[in-house]
Design a protein around this motif. Structure first.
Motif, PDB file in Angstrom:
ATOM      1  N   ASP A   1       0.822  -1.214   0.000  1.00 31.98           N
ATOM      2  CA  ASP A   1       0.000   0.000   0.000  1.00 31.98           C
ATOM      3  C   ASP A   1       0.855   1.262   0.000  1.00 31.98           C
ATOM      4  OD1 ASP A   1      -2.360  -1.346  -0.098  1.00 31.98           O
ATOM      5  OD2 ASP A   1      -2.852  -1.118   2.025  1.00 31.98           O
TER       6      ASP A   1
ATOM      7  N   THR B   1       2.393   1.662  -3.382  1.00 29.53           N
ATOM      8  CA  THR B   1       1.373   2.022  -4.363  1.00 29.53           C
ATOM      9  C   THR B   1       0.998   3.492  -4.248  1.00 29.53           C
ATOM     10  OG1 THR B   1       0.492  -0.222  -4.357  1.00 29.53           O
ATOM     11  CG2 THR B   1      -0.949   1.506  -5.193  1.00 29.53           C
ATOM     12  N   THR B   2       0.878   3.970  -3.025  1.00 27.75           N
ATOM     13  CA  THR B   2       0.583   5.395  -2.823  1.00 27.75           C
ATOM     14  C   THR B   2       1.648   6.255  -3.474  1.00 27.75           C
ATOM     15  OG1 THR B   2      -0.589   4.992  -0.755  1.00 27.75           O
ATOM     16  CG2 THR B   2       0.276   7.215  -1.100  1.00 27.75           C
TER      17      THR B   2
ATOM     18  N   CYS C   1       1.778   6.102  -7.439  1.00 25.76           N
ATOM     19  CA  CYS C   1       0.595   6.702  -8.070  1.00 25.76           C
ATOM     20  C   CYS C   1       0.489   8.202  -7.788  1.00 25.76           C
ATOM     21  CB  CYS C   1      -0.676   6.003  -7.593  1.00 25.76           C
ATOM     22  SG  CYS C   1      -0.822   4.293  -8.165  1.00 25.76           S
ATOM     23  N   SER C   2       1.504   8.765  -7.129  1.00 25.51           N
ATOM     24  CA  SER C   2       1.434  10.170  -6.724  1.00 25.51           C
ATOM     25  C   SER C   2       2.437  11.068  -7.424  1.00 25.51           C
ATOM     26  CB  SER C   2       1.636  10.290  -5.207  1.00 25.51           C
ATOM     27  OG  SER C   2       0.634   9.591  -4.499  1.00 25.51           O
TER      28      SER C   2
ATOM     29  N   LYS D   1       2.729  12.536   0.472  1.00 22.05           N
ATOM     30  CA  LYS D   1       1.426  11.858   0.425  1.00 22.05           C
ATOM     31  C   LYS D   1       1.495  10.506   1.135  1.00 22.05           C
ATOM     32  CE  LYS D   1      -0.105  14.252  -3.725  1.00 22.05           C
ATOM     33  NZ  LYS D   1      -0.463  14.193  -5.150  1.00 22.05           N
ATOM     34  N   VAL D   2       2.655   9.846   1.047  1.00 23.73           N
ATOM     35  CA  VAL D   2       2.841   8.607   1.804  1.00 23.73           C
ATOM     36  C   VAL D   2       2.788   8.904   3.293  1.00 23.73           C
ATOM     37  CG1 VAL D   2       4.437   6.724   2.329  1.00 23.73           C
ATOM     38  CG2 VAL D   2       4.191   7.514  -0.031  1.00 23.73           C
TER      39      VAL D   2
ATOM     40  N   LYS E   1      -0.763   9.364   4.588  1.00 22.24           N
ATOM     41  CA  LYS E   1      -1.522   8.110   4.640  1.00 22.24           C
ATOM     42  C   LYS E   1      -0.920   7.092   5.601  1.00 22.24           C
ATOM     43  CE  LYS E   1      -3.675   4.727   1.566  1.00 22.24           C
ATOM     44  NZ  LYS E   1      -3.774   4.198   0.200  1.00 22.24           N
TER      45      LYS E   1
END
Length: 399
Positions: free
Chosen positions: A306, A309-310, A313-314, A379-380, A383
C-alpha cells in the motif's frame, strides 16, 4: 580518438547516395545475379543492411567480435540459452530479472536445463556452485532491481577454469560505463529497449560475442529461429546510439542526486545505488565501471504494498510504467510489476521488498525530479497511519 567520436564516425554514409543517416532497407528479399550469387544479401531474416550496420556498431562499442540484434531482450537471452543442451546447468545471479527467471524456470527447465541461483556478489558462492555439468554462468551487474554488483573479472576466471561460458547482462550499465568482454566475459546481452534505444519507442535485444566461433553459433540461432530485429527498429536503435554517451552521462548525474536526496529522507529505509559510498559494492562498481548509471531503487520504512502504491501513483514527472532507460523518468513497483513472476519467498529473500520502488531517472532537470519525489513522499506520510500489512502477492507473469 575518443569513444564517442569513434562511434559517430563508424556510422557510414550511404555509398550510393551520400545519405548521412543509415538507410532503412525495408525489403524482405534481394535480387540475385544468379542462383546463390548476390551482393551479400539474399533474404532479410538472414541478413539486412540496416541491421548489419547496427550489429557492427554495437560489437564495436562492447569490444566484441560480433553482435546480433533480436526482436526483444528476452529473444536475445533465449539465443544464449540455446547454446546449451539437456543435462547442462547454469549458475545464475539470484536477484535476476523476472523475465529471465520465467524463461529459465518455465521453458528450459522442462527441456532438462537446470539453474542454480546464488548470490554472485561473493565469488566464493559461485565457485561452490560449479558442478561437472555447469556450462554457463549468468550475471546481471548491476542487478534488477536491487543493483547488486558482481566482480566480472573474478567470476570470469572461475568460469574459464571450469570450462563454462560467462554471459553478462549489461543492460543497466550500457557499454558506455562497463564493457564485460574486456573483463573476461564471453557474451554480453542487452535489452536494447532500454539505454541503447533510449527513447521508449522500440523493443529490441542484442547479443555480443567475444569470439567469432561463439558469435557464429548465435548467428545460426538468430537465423534458425527468426527472432530478428526489423529494419525500421534497427534504424531507430542506430539513432539512439548516436546520443548514448551524452544520455548516460546525464542519467547518471541525475540519479546520483536523486539517490543522495532519498538517502536522507525520513520515510525512506534503504537506497540501492552503487554511486553511494554506503552501497556495499561501491568500491567494486567504481573499479570495474566508469559510472553508476541511471537506475535507483529504494524501500520505505513502512514496508507494505500500500505504501509503495501510494508513492508510485502520486508522482507527476516519474511516470508509472514498465521498462527503463528512456529520456523521460519512469518508476515501477517490482513486486507487482516486473518481478511478479518470481514467487514471493524467493523475491523477498533476494531483497525485493513489498515497498521497493525502482526509478529510471531520466533527463529532466534534477531539481524537478527531486521535488516530484518529495511531494509524493509527503502523500505517503499523510496516509502512513492507516497503512497495514498486506497479504503476499500471488505469482503471475511479468511483462
Amino acid at each position: 580518438m575518443s569513444t564517442i567520436t569513434e562511434l559517430l564516425h563508424a556510422i557510414p554514409a550511404d555509398p550510393h547516395t551520400g545519405a548521412i543517416a543509415v538507410p532503412i532497407y525495408q525489403t524482405s528479399t534481394f535480387v540475385q545475379d544468379a542462383p546463390g550469387v548476390n551482393k551479400g544479401y539474399d533474404y532479410a531474416r538472414s541478413n539486412n543492411p540496416t541491421r548489419a550496420t547496427l550489429e557492427q556498431l554495437v560489437a564495436g562499442l562492447e569490444k566484441g567480435a560480433a553482435a546480433y540484434a533480436f526482436s526483444s531482450g528476452l529473444a536475445a537471452i533465449d539465443a544464449v540459452v540455446k547454446l546449451l543442451q539437456a543435462g547442462d546447468e547454469i549458475i545464475a545471479v539470484d536477484d535476476i530479472y523476472g523475465g529471465a527467471f520465467r524463461l529459465f524456470d518455465k521453458v528450459y527447465k522442462k527441456f532438462g536445463v537446470t539453474v542454480h541461483y546464488v548470490d554472485t556478489t561473493d565469488a566464493g558462492n559461485v565457485a561452490a556452485a560449479f558442478t561437472p555439468n555447469t556450462k554457463l554462468v549468468w550475471l546481471e551487474t548491476p542487478t534488477n532491481p536491487t543493483l547488486k554488483i558482481s566482480d566480472i573479472h573474478a567470476i570470469a576466471k572461475l568460469a574459464k577454469a571450469h570450462g563454462a561460458l560467462l554471459c553478462v547482462d549489461n543492460t543497466f550499465a550500457s557499454p558506455v560505463l562497463q564493457q564485460p568482454l574486456t573483463l573476461g566475459a564471453d557474451l554480453v546481452v542487452h535489452s536494447a529497449t532500454k539505454y541503447l534505444g533510449g527513447h521508449s519507442d522500440i523493443i529490441a535485444g542484442i547479443v555480443v560475442a567475444k569470439d567469432k566461433a561463439i558469435g557464429d553459433e548465435i548467428k545460426f540461432y538468430q537465423n534458425a529461429t527468426g527472432a530478428i530485429l526489423g529494419p525500421f527498429d534497427s534504424f531507430l536503435l542506430i539513432r539512439g546510439l548516436e546520443t548514448l554517451h551524452l544520455r548516460v552521462r546525464q542519467h547518471s548525474q541525475n540519479a546520483q542526486a536523486v539517490a543522495e536526496f532519498l538517502q536522507q529522507h525520513p520515510l525512506v529505509d534503504k537506497v540501492f545505488y552503487p554511486g553511494l559510498p554506503s552501497h556495499p559494492h561501491h568500491a567494486l562498481a567504481k573499479r570495474q565501471a566508469k559510472g553508476f548509471g541511471g537506475v535507483v531503487s529504494f524501500t520505505l520504512k513502512t514496508d507494505t504494498v500500500d505504501a509503495a502504491t501510494t508513492l508510485v501513483c502520486s508522482t507527476q514527472y516519474f511516470k508509472l510504467a514498465e521498462s527503463l532507460g528512456g529520456v523521460k523518468s519512469l518508476l515501477c513497483h517490482p513486486a507487482s510489476m516486473t518481478h511478479k513472476s518470481i514467487p514471493d519467498a524467493i523475491r523477498l529473500a533476494n531483497g525485493v521488498a513489498n515497498s521497493l520502488v525502482r526509478l529510471s531517472v531520466g533527463l529532466e532537470e534534477t531539481e524537478d525530479l527531486i521535488a516530484d519525489l518529495q511531494q509524493a513522499l509527503e502523500k505517503v506520510a499523510v496516509k502512513r497511519p492507516q497503512l497495514s500489512e498486506q497479504e503476499p502477492l500471488e505469482p503471475a507473469l511479468a511483462l
